[in-house]
Write an enzyme that holds these catalytic residues in place. Structure first.
Site, PDB file in Angstrom:
ATOM      1  N   HIS A 114       0.815  -1.215   0.000  1.00  0.00           N
ATOM      2  CA  HIS A 114       0.000   0.000   0.000  1.00  0.00           C
ATOM      3  C   HIS A 114       0.849   1.265   0.000  1.00  0.00           C
ATOM      4  CE1 HIS A 114       0.164  -0.595   4.551  1.00  0.00           C
ATOM      5  NE2 HIS A 114       0.494   0.674   4.428  1.00  0.00           N
ATOM      6  N   ASP A 156      -0.220  -7.926   1.325  1.00  0.00           N
ATOM      7  CA  ASP A 156       0.224  -6.531   1.427  1.00  0.00           C
ATOM      8  C   ASP A 156       1.733  -6.450   1.646  1.00  0.00           C
ATOM      9  OD1 ASP A 156       0.303  -3.811   1.622  1.00  0.00           O
ATOM     10  OD2 ASP A 156      -0.666  -3.692   3.592  1.00  0.00           O
ATOM     11  N   SER A 165       3.573   0.461  11.038  1.00  0.00           N
ATOM     12  CA  SER A 165       3.306   0.002   9.684  1.00  0.00           C
ATOM     13  C   SER A 165       4.441   0.365   8.765  1.00  0.00           C
ATOM     14  CB  SER A 165       1.991   0.608   9.198  1.00  0.00           C
ATOM     15  OG  SER A 165       1.872   0.520   7.816  1.00  0.00           O
TER      16      SER A 165
END
Length: 270
Positions: A74, A118, A212
């Protein structure tokens, strides 16, 4: 007393408007209960600067080979420049190496709705020079899992408060607990957690911690990549399980004729 910091790392380590989708949000750079990392004690850390149509955004990542950085899919948007060997990303440190990206290789089955698969490899335009401040981190064996209750760590740069847009220029770190799959499967807001062999449930629901983009490091090995969490930032959070993608990672790097990876890391590696 440990410094209590909420660090929203840039990509994963920098929460930007529009980074959230529905009930979920990519927790760009978010660490609570964190502290300043010892300078260059995590030589694998990469700071990703992304030029997008919205302006400059950031993400985290980690060096797995002299010419490859692993991060989240992402974070693929925009032109990416990788900064290695940084402790303070706003200073021109002698240890820093800035490298452009030759290729972005998101996992071919990445699903931006379900957050499945991801992860993304970045092939660097030139080899990183391995030093005490810039070094690779080992990847886990294929299929190897981390036991619930294990204490791992994440690190990154980013916002110091949910109520402030001010970011931290200095690398921070925090310890996180690996939770059982049931913890995320039973959480109504984490309904996309349905493939435990490809995902990890991390963070004590009683504490608000997360991250993240960069790696979840367990026993000096990169076991996870922060993928998604609840929009309000509360735990637990879901990490991409690196061990579930080792065949794809190795095949992709070999296919691009990269040099051999370094499995050993210096004693300073967390």
């Amino acid at each position: 007393m440990q410094l209590q910091i909420l660090l929203l790392l840039p990509m994963a380590f920098l929460l930007s408007p529009g980074a959230q989708a529905g009930e979920y949000g990519w927790q760009w750079e978010e660490i609570i209960g964190g502290w300043v990392a010892k300078p260059h004690s995590r030589p694998y850390m990469a700071y990703l600067k992304r030029k997008t149509c919205k302006g400059e955004e950031t993400c985290g990542g980690f060096l797995v080979q002299e010419d490859f950085v692993l991060t989240a899919a992402h974070c693929a948007d925009g032109d990416i420049t990788v900064l290695l060997g940084a402790h303070n990303v706003r200073r021109d440190e002698e240890t820093q190496q800035q490298v452009s990206v030759r290729r972005k290789i998101p996992h071919p089955r990445y699903n931006e709705t379900s957050f499945e698969n991801d992860l993304m490899l970045l092939q660097l335009a030139e080899l990183a020079e391995l030093t005490d401040a810039v070094y690779t981190i080992p990847l886990p064996q294929a299929g190897r899992t981390v036991d619930p209750g294990s204490v791992c760590s994440v690190a990154g740069w980013g916002r110091t408060s949910l109520n402030s847009m001010r970011t931290s220029n200095i690398l921070h770190e925090v310890d996180l607990e690996v939770m059982s799959d049931k913890t995320c499967q039973e959480d109504g807001l984490l309904q996309h957690y349905y493939k435990p062999l490809k995902m990890m449930c991390v963070g004590d629901p009683a504490e608000d911690k997360g991250d993240s983009g960069g790696p979840l490091v367990c026993d000096r090995t990169a076991q996870g990549i922060v993928s998604f969490g609840k929009r309000n930032g509360s735990p637990p959070r879901v990490f991409t399980r690196v061990s579930g993608y080792i065949p794809w990672i190795k095949k992709t790097m070999r296919g691009l004729n990269s040099p051999g990876s370094h499995a050993e890391s210096p004693a300073s590696l967390h």
